[in-house]
Design a protein around this motif. Structure first.
Motif, PDB file in Angstrom:
ATOM      1  N   ILE A  85       0.670  -1.166   0.013  1.00 38.10           N
ATOM      2  CA  ILE A  85       0.000  -0.072   0.032  1.00 38.10           C
ATOM      3  C   ILE A  85       1.047   1.125  -0.016  1.00 38.10           C
ATOM      4  O   ILE A  85       1.990   1.368   0.764  1.00 38.10           O
ATOM      5  N   VAL A  86       0.592   2.128  -0.971  1.00 44.06           N
ATOM      6  CA  VAL A  86       1.552   3.525  -0.996  1.00 44.06           C
ATOM      7  C   VAL A  86       0.555   4.657  -0.932  1.00 44.06           C
ATOM      8  O   VAL A  86      -0.642   4.499  -1.386  1.00 44.06           O
ATOM      9  N   HIS A  87       1.313   5.818  -0.614  1.00 40.08           N
ATOM     10  CA  HIS A  87       0.631   7.075  -0.642  1.00 40.08           C
ATOM     11  C   HIS A  87       0.744   7.480  -2.322  1.00 40.08           C
ATOM     12  O   HIS A  87       1.743   7.168  -2.556  1.00 40.08           O
ATOM     13  N   PRO A  88      -0.458   7.929  -2.788  1.00 35.22           N
ATOM     14  CA  PRO A  88      -0.144   8.331  -4.041  1.00 35.22           C
ATOM     15  C   PRO A  88       0.693   9.466  -4.510  1.00 35.22           C
ATOM     16  O   PRO A  88       0.185  10.657  -4.813  1.00 35.22           O
ATOM     17  N   ASP A  89       2.070   9.225  -4.348  1.00 33.86           N
ATOM     18  CA  ASP A  89       2.956  10.240  -4.900  1.00 33.86           C
ATOM     19  C   ASP A  89       4.015   9.659  -5.650  1.00 33.86           C
ATOM     20  O   ASP A  89       4.440   8.187  -5.180  1.00 33.86           O
ATOM     21  N   GLN A  90       4.912  10.294  -6.395  1.00 32.16           N
ATOM     22  CA  GLN A  90       6.030   9.606  -7.239  1.00 32.16           C
ATOM     23  C   GLN A  90       6.862   8.779  -6.271  1.00 32.16           C
ATOM     24  O   GLN A  90       7.455   7.826  -6.769  1.00 32.16           O
ATOM     25  N   GLU A  91       7.565   9.406  -4.968  1.00 31.80           N
ATOM     26  CA  GLU A  91       8.478   9.014  -4.354  1.00 31.80           C
ATOM     27  C   GLU A  91       7.937   7.559  -3.933  1.00 31.80           C
ATOM     28  O   GLU A  91       8.630   6.445  -3.653  1.00 31.80           O
ATOM     29  N   SER A  92       6.539   7.553  -3.364  1.00 30.32           N
ATOM     30  CA  SER A  92       6.272   6.259  -2.821  1.00 30.32           C
ATOM     31  C   SER A  92       6.008   5.350  -3.742  1.00 30.32           C
ATOM     32  O   SER A  92       6.226   4.245  -3.553  1.00 30.32           O
ATOM     33  N   LEU A  93       5.508   5.621  -5.257  1.00 31.25           N
ATOM     34  CA  LEU A  93       5.173   4.655  -6.182  1.00 31.25           C
ATOM     35  C   LEU A  93       6.427   3.983  -6.735  1.00 31.25           C
ATOM     36  O   LEU A  93       6.732   2.902  -7.104  1.00 31.25           O
ATOM     37  N   ASP A  94       7.569   5.157  -6.502  1.00 32.72           N
ATOM     38  CA  ASP A  94       8.802   4.330  -7.270  1.00 32.72           C
ATOM     39  C   ASP A  94       9.230   3.138  -6.470  1.00 32.72           C
ATOM     40  O   ASP A  94       9.978   2.317  -6.775  1.00 32.72           O
TER      41      ASP A  94
END
Length: 359
Positions: free
Chosen positions: A346-355
């Motif tokens: 589960i990730v927060h929807p931002d590029q750093e988390s998605l990476d």
């Protein structure tokens, strides 16, 4: 074409609904345009028939589209190797392009085709066994990913009295079990097994104009005997305002690298209302739905379908006087999404988390 019964899965939520079935003759596609009145499988014996099934929404849902396309590649390889074993790799390219043009928004389609291309490049001999194994692996991996997402999403939601879902994100839209609907299945499986107290009531939007919620989601929930209530699309914000919804769960057809998400038209409306009314908004999708090459949602291609799908019969042929705009998807900005649930976490929807989800 033939009718084929689908077993009732109410007793144990065993998830036996499958939109795609491989046979020696080709790919059998459950024609979702006929549900819930008829459960009719259609045989696709060639790649162009698979592409047509995707284009005409006999098969739909981003993961299911990708799986169907993978099996379409198997059929193309079967044909071209039989006709010209020396040049089959070149001849198959036209079929790959036909499959790629069938729907523009769901990135799983292009992901699956690229995976099959890589497998083709490695082959020197009879291609069908290896390509069929790859397509079957894509199918099996999707089901496993959905079950993992179901458990993670159920953990995140915890206690909830009401959940709203949009479009169809269940077994019919995937290899099996479902993404957003898979989370709902997992919550109810826990409750029935005595390992969870939450038995939230499920609300489903009708999802115009194809009525995927009314025809497909409700049908799946009835099979599982999960209590569900259908609402018209425009009633969703009012339902949230009444305090009857704690979470909205949606799927995705493409997630940009920054977390912006494309999903069925009307999803953005739900996300805006959810933020205003302090309701959680979850996106459940496999990592194959993330388009790492697309920096933001404004670059996602949005499919527009024929106005005739939207207009009542009376207005057909009068489009100049009574036209219609029929986009199939919209884009929800990352700021409106509480969490993205994938099979890798589960990730927060931002590029750093998605990476962190990159393989």
């Amino acid at each position: 074409m033939h009718d084929s019964p689908i077993p009732n899965i109410a007793a144990d939520l065993a998830d036996r609904v499958r939109p795609l079935r491989w046979t020696d003759a080709g790919l059998e596609v459950l024609d979702q345009r006929r549900l819930p009145d008829r459960t009719e499988y259609r045989l696709c014996a060639a790649a162009d028939e698979v592409a047509e099934a995707i284009r005409t929404m006999q098969v739909r849902g981003a993961p299911a589209i990708g799986i169907a396309a993978a099996f379409g590649v198997v059929l193309a390889a079967r044909r071209w190797f039989r006709e010209n074993p020396e040049r089959w790799k070149r001849l198959i390219e036209a079929d790959l392009e036909t499959l790629a043009r069938s729907r523009p928004t769901a990135v799983n389609l292009f992901w699956a085709l690229e995976r099959m291309r890589r497998r083709i490049a490695d082959l020197e001999y009879v291609p069908e066994p290896a390509l069929l194994a790859e397509a079957r692996a894509i199918h099996a991996e999707d089901i496993a990913a959905n079950r993992k997402m179901g458990e993670l999403g159920a953990d995140l939601i915890g206690q909830a009295n009401g959940i709203l879902t949009h479009c169809n994100t269940g077994s019919l839209a995937t290899g099996g079990y479902g993404t957003a609907l898979g989370v709902i299945r997992s919550i109810w499986q826990r409750a029935l097994a005595g390992s969870g107290d939450a038995r939230p009531h499920i609300f489903a939007t009708e999802t115009r104009p194809w009525l995927q919620g009314a025809r497909l989601t409700l049908w799946e929930l009835v099979q599982d005997r999960i209590p569900a209530t259908l609402i018209c699309d425009s009633a969703a914000a009012f339902l949230m305002q009444q305090g009857r919804i704690q979470w909205v769960i949606a799927g995705a057809d493409r997630i940009a690298a920054n977390g912006d998400t494309a999903n069925k038209i009307g999803t953005y409306n739900l996300a805006v209302a959810a933020r205003q009314l302090e309701v959680g908004f979850m996106v459940a999708a496999p990592t194959s739905t993330i388009d790492w090459e697309l920096p933001a949602g404004d670059r996602i291609p949005i499919e527009e379908r024929d106005a005739g799908e939207l207009l009542p019969e009376y207005y057909r042929g009068k489009e100049r006087l009574a036209g219609a705009w029929n986009p199939v998807f919209d884009v929800t900005p990352k700021e409106l999404i509480s969490a993205i649930v994938t099979e890798r976490g589960i990730v927060h929807p931002d590029q750093e988390s998605l990476d962190k989800l990159r393989a």
